[in-house]
Motif scaffolding. Structure first.
Motif, PDB file in Angstrom:
ATOM      1  N   CYS A  55      44.076  20.061  42.507  1.00 29.42           N
ATOM      2  CA  CYS A  55      43.302  20.852  41.553  1.00 29.42           C
ATOM      3  C   CYS A  55      43.607  20.378  40.134  1.00 29.42           C
ATOM      4  O   CYS A  55      43.042  19.427  39.648  1.00 29.42           O
ATOM      5  CB  CYS A  55      43.626  22.324  41.756  1.00 29.42           C
ATOM      6  SG  CYS A  55      42.588  23.385  40.774  1.00 29.42           S
ATOM      7  N   GLU A 109      48.558  25.029  40.909  1.00 29.24           N
ATOM      8  CA  GLU A 109      47.442  24.727  40.021  1.00 29.24           C
ATOM      9  C   GLU A 109      47.817  23.533  39.125  1.00 29.24           C
ATOM     10  O   GLU A 109      47.330  22.439  39.305  1.00 29.24           O
ATOM     11  CB  GLU A 109      47.106  25.958  39.170  1.00 29.24           C
ATOM     12  CG  GLU A 109      45.977  25.728  38.181  1.00 29.24           C
ATOM     13  CD  GLU A 109      44.589  25.766  38.809  1.00 29.24           C
ATOM     14  OE1 GLU A 109      44.447  26.283  39.918  1.00 29.24           O
ATOM     15  OE2 GLU A 109      43.651  25.262  38.171  1.00 29.24           O
ATOM     16  N   ASP A 160      40.285  29.628  33.611  1.00 30.15           N
ATOM     17  CA  ASP A 160      40.938  28.732  34.587  1.00 30.15           C
ATOM     18  C   ASP A 160      41.722  27.676  33.803  1.00 30.15           C
ATOM     19  O   ASP A 160      42.827  27.924  33.332  1.00 30.15           O
ATOM     20  CB  ASP A 160      39.875  28.135  35.514  1.00 30.15           C
ATOM     21  CG  ASP A 160      40.472  27.349  36.662  1.00 30.15           C
ATOM     22  OD1 ASP A 160      41.472  26.665  36.454  1.00 30.15           O
ATOM     23  OD2 ASP A 160      39.923  27.395  37.783  1.00 30.15           O
ATOM     24  N   ASN A 161      41.141  26.501  33.574  1.00 27.19           N
ATOM     25  CA  ASN A 161      41.901  25.472  32.854  1.00 27.19           C
ATOM     26  C   ASN A 161      42.023  25.795  31.370  1.00 27.19           C
ATOM     27  O   ASN A 161      41.123  26.393  30.760  1.00 27.19           O
ATOM     28  CB  ASN A 161      41.236  24.108  33.005  1.00 27.19           C
ATOM     29  CG  ASN A 161      41.491  23.486  34.378  1.00 27.19           C
ATOM     30  OD1 ASN A 161      40.787  22.584  34.785  1.00 27.19           O
ATOM     31  ND2 ASN A 161      42.498  23.978  35.096  1.00 27.19           N
ATOM     32  N   GLU A 196      31.567  24.381  37.846  1.00 21.97           N
ATOM     33  CA  GLU A 196      32.719  24.812  37.064  1.00 21.97           C
ATOM     34  C   GLU A 196      33.086  23.596  36.236  1.00 21.97           C
ATOM     35  O   GLU A 196      33.112  22.478  36.749  1.00 21.97           O
ATOM     36  CB  GLU A 196      33.859  25.173  38.034  1.00 21.97           C
ATOM     37  CG  GLU A 196      35.237  25.213  37.428  1.00 21.97           C
ATOM     38  CD  GLU A 196      36.364  25.102  38.484  1.00 21.97           C
ATOM     39  OE1 GLU A 196      36.067  24.854  39.671  1.00 21.97           O
ATOM     40  OE2 GLU A 196      37.525  25.237  38.099  1.00 21.97           O
ATOM     41  N   ASP A 207      38.406  17.304  39.282  1.00 26.57           N
ATOM     42  CA  ASP A 207      38.983  18.464  38.585  1.00 26.57           C
ATOM     43  C   ASP A 207      39.827  17.953  37.413  1.00 26.57           C
ATOM     44  O   ASP A 207      39.282  17.541  36.384  1.00 26.57           O
ATOM     45  CB  ASP A 207      39.786  19.330  39.574  1.00 26.57           C
ATOM     46  CG  ASP A 207      40.065  20.721  39.022  1.00 26.57           C
ATOM     47  OD1 ASP A 207      40.672  20.818  37.938  1.00 26.57           O
ATOM     48  OD2 ASP A 207      39.686  21.730  39.662  1.00 26.57           O
ATOM     49  N   GLU A 266      46.201  30.496  37.009  1.00 23.21           N
ATOM     50  CA  GLU A 266      45.585  29.161  36.959  1.00 23.21           C
ATOM     51  C   GLU A 266      46.438  28.318  36.015  1.00 23.21           C
ATOM     52  O   GLU A 266      47.624  28.181  36.207  1.00 23.21           O
ATOM     53  CB  GLU A 266      44.120  29.267  36.495  1.00 23.21           C
ATOM     54  CG  GLU A 266      43.248  30.058  37.474  1.00 23.21           C
ATOM     55  CD  GLU A 266      42.551  29.188  38.505  1.00 23.21           C
ATOM     56  OE1 GLU A 266      42.962  28.031  38.713  1.00 23.21           O
ATOM     57  OE2 GLU A 266      41.574  29.667  39.117  1.00 23.21           O
TER      58      GLU A 266
HETATM   59 CA    CA Z   1      41.425  25.396  38.570  1.00 26.34          CA
END
Ligand code: CA
Ligand code: FEO
Ligand code: CA
Ligand code: CA
Length: 531
Positions: free
Chosen positions: A190, A257, A420-421, A478, A74, A359
């Motif tokens: 994560c 996160e 998300d990121n 992802e 991740d 996130e």
């Molecule tokens: Ca994430």
């Protein structure tokens, strides 16, 4: 427009600045320097014309003579070495990678059928899975324009769910963590962040999965996880191979996160964090101690002392989560440690705002305002999420007052879903990675978006707030953890969980990246073609 405020859980009142056109705008124009790719269901990492990728490390690759690269990479960051003059070496340094969780089918051979039949995992399967998560740290070097792995025993190491890790800060050693000062390993790593003193902070996110009877079940093991030892921010010095990571309990326990840092003018540290659980909160921490840039080692325990706050987006204020100075909390909790271990309950008692799964949080290099991704909250009918911009009062990151505006909303019109990121390049273009759950891709509300993708969203200029699709991921994957090399000519990126919805190894949904008869493998890639 109401949909734009969907990160607020139902019942929250819109603040007066919701239509925040009067907030300070960003001015620099930003050119779109690539031809966007189309949404796709292809089992490949798709890039615009002129760009290509190669793999730095993938699941199972050696990172040393004794260790291998873990599963489900991740967070990725690059930490450049310094030249003897103190300047940054743009071509050599360490890569730090989180490994979030195993997919049992591909890691230990425990299949969905085994789980359905109620079969227990063997001790060996659990050990294999525990060794597949955590962190990888290794050296990389750019030679002839291409970044490559370097086997260097001085630095290369793995931390996993079996490694020795210390508990540090206000909850360490208290009865809330069963009087422990150390614990077994780290899980659910994560995203993360790099501290101003050069360490890594890694967020333990879905720590709740392992004691349960779900497919990740590790509770059959003779070494069970103690719940309260997980759900923390873990700090590690990647340059010291012998250093023992520390869980910083003063930053609170929740589904962490990432973390983003600001050094305030008086040298206190401000850190922003989010809880990626439905109806949970956004946090900031202000250190008591001051950052000493001339002596990095003097800052190593700065995150153990300070104040933790949670955001109230209705009244535009940060609420202090402190037993001595918050009367409401004093009525419901007996100690600061109890508050820190149970942040979800403390934020509710104190009146912080439940949000739609926070996130990533990143700070704009242009104006130091705070961008927050809320990915979705399906039970509250927020399917596509949003990105908001939080502006501290007078741009003072220690202020307890702020304003906010919606920067971009997910949906068919904007072209992205489930942010998300986040990552800012030096021109303050915001790079946004989508994370529609692998079981949702190309279904229902998510059909128009096809595979998860990477978008660039300018934060200024005529294209401000518009999403341009830079990359499409392989089936079920992802993409996450994006960062650039110091010269911004290479982008490092994780491709996580390709083929995740496979039910057997005979017919996986993805064969990326080796194709042929190979099983899918998560990998960190280097993308080149940036000018
Ligand atoms: Ca994430
Ligand atoms: Fe592991 Fe919140 O993403
Ligand atoms: Ca980020
Ligand atoms: Ca996610």
């Amino acid at each position: 427009m109401l949909k734009s405020a969907a990160f607020l859980t139902a019942g929250a009142i819109l603040p007066i600045n919701f239509f925040a056109s009067f907030l300070p705008g960003l001015s620099n124009a930003s050119d779109i320097f690539f031809k966007p790719v189309e949404p796709s269901l292809a089992d490949e990492l798709l890039l615009p014309e002129g760009y290509s990728y190669h793999i730095i490390r993938k699941w199972g690759d050696k990172i040393s003579d004794t260790d291998y690269f873990g599963y489900n990479n991740d967070f990725v960051t690059f930490l450049p070495f310094k030249n003897s003059s103190g300047s940054i070496n743009k071509d050599e340094g360490l890569m730090f990678v989180n490994h979030e969780y195993p997919i049992p089918l591909f890691v230990s051979g425990y299949t969905p059928e085994d789980h359905k039949a109620g079969l227990k995992k063997s001790e060996e399967q659990i050990l294999t899975e525990k060794r597949s998560v955590g962190f990888s740290i290794f050296r990389i070097k750019k030679s002839a324009g291409k970044w490559e792995f370097v086997n260097d025993e001085k630095y290369n190491r793995r931390i996993d769910a079996l490694s020795r890790i210390m508990l540090s800060g206000k909850a360490a050693g208290t009865k809330e963590v069963q009087f422990a000062y150390e614990c077994a390993g780290t899980v659910g790593n994560c995203s993360g962040g790099v501290s101003p003193w050069g360490t890594i902070l890694s967020g333990e996110e879905n720590f709740q999965d392992y004691p349960d009877e779900n497919i990740y079940r590790w509770n059959d093991s003779s070494t069970k996880l103690i719940d309260e030892h997980y759900g923390w921010m873990v700090e590690i010095d990647p340059f010291d191979k012998n250093s023992v990571p520390k869980k910083r309990t003063s930053l609170g326990r929740f589904r962490h996160e990432n973390i983003s840092f600001v050094v305030f003018a008086d040298k206190r540290i401000v850190a922003y964090m989010g809880d990626d659980k439905e109806d949970e909160c956004v946090y900031k921490f202000i250190s008591s101690g001051k950052f000493d840039p001339s002596n990095p080692r003097a800052n190593m325990d700065i995150l153990d002392s300070g104040d933790l706050y949670a955001a109230d987006f209705t009244n535009n204020r940060w609420i202090l989560l402190d037993i001595e100075r918050n009367e409401i909390l004093r009525k419901e909790f007996n100690s600061q440690a109890e508050i820190l271990v149970n942040c979800d309950k403390a934020t509710k008692a104190a009146g912080a705002t439940p949000c739609n799964r926070c996130e990533d949080i990143e700070i704009s290099p242009k104006d130091q305002t705070i961008y927050i991704a809320f990915t979705n909250n399906k039970p509250k009918d927020d399917y596509h999420g949003s990105i908001i911009r939080l502006i501290e009062k007078n741009n003072d990151h220690t202020s307890i007052e702020f304003t906010w505006e919606v920067f971009a909303s997910g949906g068919v019109d904007s072209g992205f879903s489930c942010p998300d990121n986040l990552y800012f390049d030096s021109k303050a273009n915001l790079w946004v990675l989508s994370d529609m759950a692998s079981g949702s891709i190309n279904k229902g509300a998510y059909e128009p978006f096809k595979n998860n993708s990477l978008f660039m969203i300018p934060t200024g200029g005529s294209s401000k707030g518009k999403a341009f699709r830079f990359a499409g991921g392989p089936v079920d994957s992802e993409m996450c953890g994006t960062c650039f090399s110091p010269d911004e000519q290479t982008m490092f990126m994780s491709v996580q969980h390709p083929g995740e919805s496979s039910i057997s190894t005979n017919n996986p949904t993805s064969r990326w990246p080796d194709f042929g008869s190979e099983l899918p493998k998560p990998a960190v890639v280097a993308i080149t073609g940036f000018k």
